[in-house]
Design a protein around this motif. Structure first.
Motif, mmCIF file in Angstrom:
data_model
loop_
_atom_site.group_PDB
_atom_site.id
_atom_site.type_symbol
_atom_site.label_atom_id
_atom_site.label_comp_id
_atom_site.label_asym_id
_atom_site.label_seq_id
_atom_site.Cartn_x
_atom_site.Cartn_y
_atom_site.Cartn_z
ATOM 1 N N ARG A 296 30.868 112.625 170.900
ATOM 2 C CA ARG A 296 29.942 111.924 171.798
ATOM 3 C C ARG A 296 30.308 112.214 173.254
ATOM 4 O O ARG A 296 29.437 112.457 174.092
ATOM 5 N N GLU A 297 31.602 112.210 173.537
ATOM 6 C CA GLU A 297 32.062 112.496 174.895
ATOM 7 C C GLU A 297 31.676 113.913 175.312
ATOM 8 O O GLU A 297 31.224 114.154 176.437
ATOM 9 N N LEU A 298 31.829 114.863 174.407
ATOM 10 C CA LEU A 298 31.511 116.261 174.717
ATOM 11 C C LEU A 298 30.026 116.424 175.007
ATOM 12 O O LEU A 298 29.642 117.120 175.966
ATOM 13 N N GLN A 299 29.168 115.775 174.214
ATOM 14 C CA GLN A 299 27.728 115.883 174.430
ATOM 15 C C GLN A 299 27.329 115.282 175.780
ATOM 16 O O GLN A 299 26.483 115.827 176.497
ATOM 17 N N ASP A 300 27.942 114.152 176.129
ATOM 18 C CA ASP A 300 27.626 113.506 177.402
ATOM 19 C C ASP A 300 27.996 114.402 178.582
ATOM 20 O O ASP A 300 27.234 114.539 179.545
ATOM 21 N N ILE A 301 29.183 114.977 178.519
ATOM 22 C CA ILE A 301 29.631 115.843 179.616
ATOM 23 C C ILE A 301 28.728 117.065 179.730
ATOM 24 O O ILE A 301 28.382 117.497 180.839
ATOM 25 N N ALA A 302 28.330 117.623 178.584
ATOM 26 C CA ALA A 302 27.452 118.795 178.603
ATOM 27 C C ALA A 302 26.135 118.474 179.291
ATOM 28 O O ALA A 302 25.646 119.244 180.132
ATOM 29 N N ARG A 303 25.550 117.314 178.979
ATOM 30 C CA ARG A 303 24.285 116.945 179.612
ATOM 31 C C ARG A 303 24.455 116.714 181.102
ATOM 32 O O ARG A 303 23.580 117.046 181.905
ATOM 33 N N GLU A 304 25.592 116.120 181.490
ATOM 34 C CA GLU A 304 25.833 115.902 182.920
ATOM 35 C C GLU A 304 25.927 117.217 183.680
ATOM 36 O O GLU A 304 25.617 117.279 184.877
ATOM 37 N N MET A 305 26.365 118.270 182.990
ATOM 38 C CA MET A 305 26.476 119.582 183.624
ATOM 39 C C MET A 305 25.162 120.357 183.604
ATOM 40 O O MET A 305 25.091 121.476 184.109
ATOM 41 N N GLY A 306 24.129 119.772 182.999
ATOM 42 C CA GLY A 306 22.852 120.464 182.922
ATOM 43 C C GLY A 306 22.711 121.310 181.681
ATOM 44 O O GLY A 306 21.734 122.065 181.543
ATOM 45 N N LEU A 307 23.668 121.207 180.746
ATOM 46 C CA LEU A 307 23.594 121.928 179.480
ATOM 47 C C LEU A 307 22.882 121.047 178.455
ATOM 48 O O LEU A 307 22.724 119.846 178.639
ATOM 49 N N SER A 308 22.451 121.644 177.368
ATOM 50 C CA SER A 308 21.798 120.861 176.327
ATOM 51 C C SER A 308 22.861 120.057 175.580
ATOM 52 O O SER A 308 23.999 120.497 175.407
ATOM 53 N N GLY A 309 22.484 118.858 175.149
ATOM 54 C CA GLY A 309 23.426 117.991 174.451
ATOM 55 C C GLY A 309 22.722 117.225 173.354
ATOM 56 O O GLY A 309 21.539 116.892 173.451
ATOM 57 N N LEU A 310 23.447 116.940 172.303
ATOM 58 C CA LEU A 310 22.905 116.195 171.176
ATOM 59 C C LEU A 310 22.815 114.717 171.524
ATOM 60 O O LEU A 310 23.703 114.165 172.171
ATOM 61 N N SER A 311 21.734 114.050 171.083
ATOM 62 C CA SER A 311 21.613 112.611 171.289
ATOM 63 C C SER A 311 22.725 111.899 170.548
ATOM 64 O O SER A 311 23.035 112.222 169.397
ATOM 65 N N ASN A 312 23.340 110.924 171.194
ATOM 66 C CA ASN A 312 24.441 110.170 170.593
ATOM 67 C C ASN A 312 23.982 108.847 170.009
ATOM 68 O O ASN A 312 24.811 107.999 169.690
ATOM 69 N N GLN A 313 22.683 108.639 169.879
ATOM 70 C CA GLN A 313 22.166 107.400 169.311
ATOM 71 C C GLN A 313 21.490 107.686 167.983
ATOM 72 O O GLN A 313 20.688 108.610 167.865
ATOM 73 N N MET A 314 21.829 106.897 166.971
ATOM 74 C CA MET A 314 21.122 106.996 165.707
ATOM 75 C C MET A 314 19.715 106.460 165.891
ATOM 76 O O MET A 314 19.515 105.407 166.486
ATOM 77 N N PRO A 315 18.694 107.164 165.394
ATOM 78 C CA PRO A 315 17.335 106.680 165.572
ATOM 79 C C PRO A 315 17.059 105.456 164.732
ATOM 80 O O PRO A 315 17.633 105.284 163.660
ATOM 81 N N SER A 316 16.177 104.579 165.230
ATOM 82 C CA SER A 316 15.752 103.433 164.455
ATOM 83 C C SER A 316 14.821 103.911 163.350
ATOM 84 O O SER A 316 14.297 105.027 163.371
#
Length: 411
Positions: free
Chosen positions: A154-174
């Motif tokens: 989750r941390e890696l995905q967040d950092i990637a998005r902050e850098m403008g890279l694509s990142g996986l959603s860290n929330q399970m869908p309802s």
């Protein structure tokens, strides 16, 4: 999105190092806490080799700390090997990969010996990183535990998005909701602490994430508008920017002005630090604000703490102000009222009661708040008297209505 693959290692690290660096196949490598503590060393292919035998250093550290020994009859896990594989569509450069790897390691393993070796020996020559983390914490001398690897991803995905890279959603869908909707925030906790920050705080170490959170909290609780908020952040040494358009949610990125690489999104500090919540706050007239005089005193003290690098006082000031906001304390008398209410309810041993007492002592000692009777802001005294006298005719009318009602009942 980057893919994180964790691999547990046993025994010496020498075989892994030989595999990662044989035949000059590596693009380069970075080391943290090896052999120079708290400094990164970069060695790129084609340059003169830096004599850092990181595998020997790691093996010696484990031997010295006793983390090579079996644990409850099981073979010791001596290191963790993480492979970070960026999304090919991002066309990531080596420098971007280094930044992504550095930020992720600094956030999760700041007190461990770490070696990062960069490769591009795959289809498409996409740079990827091999991150080797020794199992001994250099401060606590305890073994490394990664009980929740999903948090690391989750941390890696967040950092990637902050850098403008694509990142996986860290929330399970309802149920019935598409996973790509990305509407839910990272957390609903008003203040969010990551695993690394919790460990640093417990050991008394410095957390730059906590430092940023403290400054942002002071800015938001002493500002009445977004413009004042931005100005307060600037005085406290915090820069603010919009996050990437590729990010899952619209948010702000906060960073230390003197260390721009130290940056974090608002919602990673906590739900109330996100752009959405902060924007709503500045539009609400009822949002907490200390008195104008108190807010000025608090801002001056916060700026002084930043200038003097007194991070302990900055954190304490931030915590006190958060307590005041939680209990809507704007003047010294408000402390007494809130404490009296908690006492009547039998909550003298509660965490809230202790926080209020500590906040009142700090505020009084540093003269950060006045009594309501001493205030010099708001309406003039004459205006307030006219406002109070306006209640008297209304009360007389109500009394007359009650009298007529009683008379009708008697008839």
């Amino acid at each position: 999105m980057p893919i994180l693959k964790p691999i547990s290692g046993h025994g010496t690290v020498s075989k892994l190092r030989a595999y990662l660096e044989k035949k000059n196949r590596a693009l380069g490598r970075d080391v943290l806490n090896l052999p120079l503590r708290d400094e990164w060393i970069c060695e790129e292919r084609g340059q003169r080799a830096i004599p850092v035998e990181w595998d020997v250093e790691m093996d010696d550290t484990r031997e010295a700390y006793g983390t090579n020994k079996e644990w409850r009859g099981m073979r010791a896990r001596t290191f963790k090997h993480f492979v970070v594989s960026p999304d090919p569509d991002d066309r990531i450069t080596l420098e971007q990969l280094r930044e992504l790897s550095h930020r992720w390691v600094e956030s999760n393993f700041p007190k461990h010996e770490v070696a990062i070796v960069y490769h591009s020996d795959n289809e498409g020559s996409i740079p990827h990183a091999h991150i080797v983390v020794n199992n001994a914490n250099l401060e606590t001398e305890r073994r490394l535990h990664t009980d929740h690897p999903e948090d690391l991803n989750r941390e890696l995905q967040d950092i990637a998005r902050e850098m403008g890279l694509s990142g996986l959603s860290n929330q399970m869908p309802s149920r019935g909701e598409k996973s790509s909707s990305g509407k839910q925030p990272r957390t609903r906790q008003s203040i969010y602490f990551g695993r690394a920050e919790k460990e640093l705080t417990a050991s008394g170490g410095y957390s730059w994430v906590g430092d940023i959170r403290a400054r942002v909290a002071l800015a938001k609780n002493t500002s009445r508008s977004q413009e004042e908020f931005f100005e307060a952040l600037s005085r406290l040494g915090i820069e603010i920017a919009d996050n990437s358009e590729k990010a899952r949610r619209d948010d702000w990125i906060f960073s230390l002005a003197d260390e721009p690489s130290k940056k974090v999104s608002g919602e990673r500090l906590g739900y109330t630090f996100g752009k959405s919540m902060l924007s709503d706050r500045f539009q609400r007239q009822s949002a907490y604000q200390p008195s104008t005089r108190s807010a000025s005193e608090i801002r001056h003290r916060a700026v002084d703490a930043v200038r003097l690098n007194d991070l302990n006082d900055l954190s304490r000031l931030s915590a006190v102000l958060e307590t005041c906001a939680k209990f809507d304390v704007r003047y010294l008398e408000d402390f007494d009222r809130r404490l009296a209410t908690l006492t009547r309810r039998g909550h003298e041993d509660s965490e809230g009661f202790r926080r209020l007492v500590a906040a009142r002592v700090y505020v009084a000692e540093n003269e950060l708040m006045t009594r309501r009777s001493d205030r010099s802001e708001g309406q003039p005294q004459a205006t307030r008297r006219r406002g109070n006298s306006a209640e008297q005719p209304r009360q007389r009318i109500q009394e007359q209505q009650r009298t007529r009602a009683r008379e009708r009942g008697e008839r």
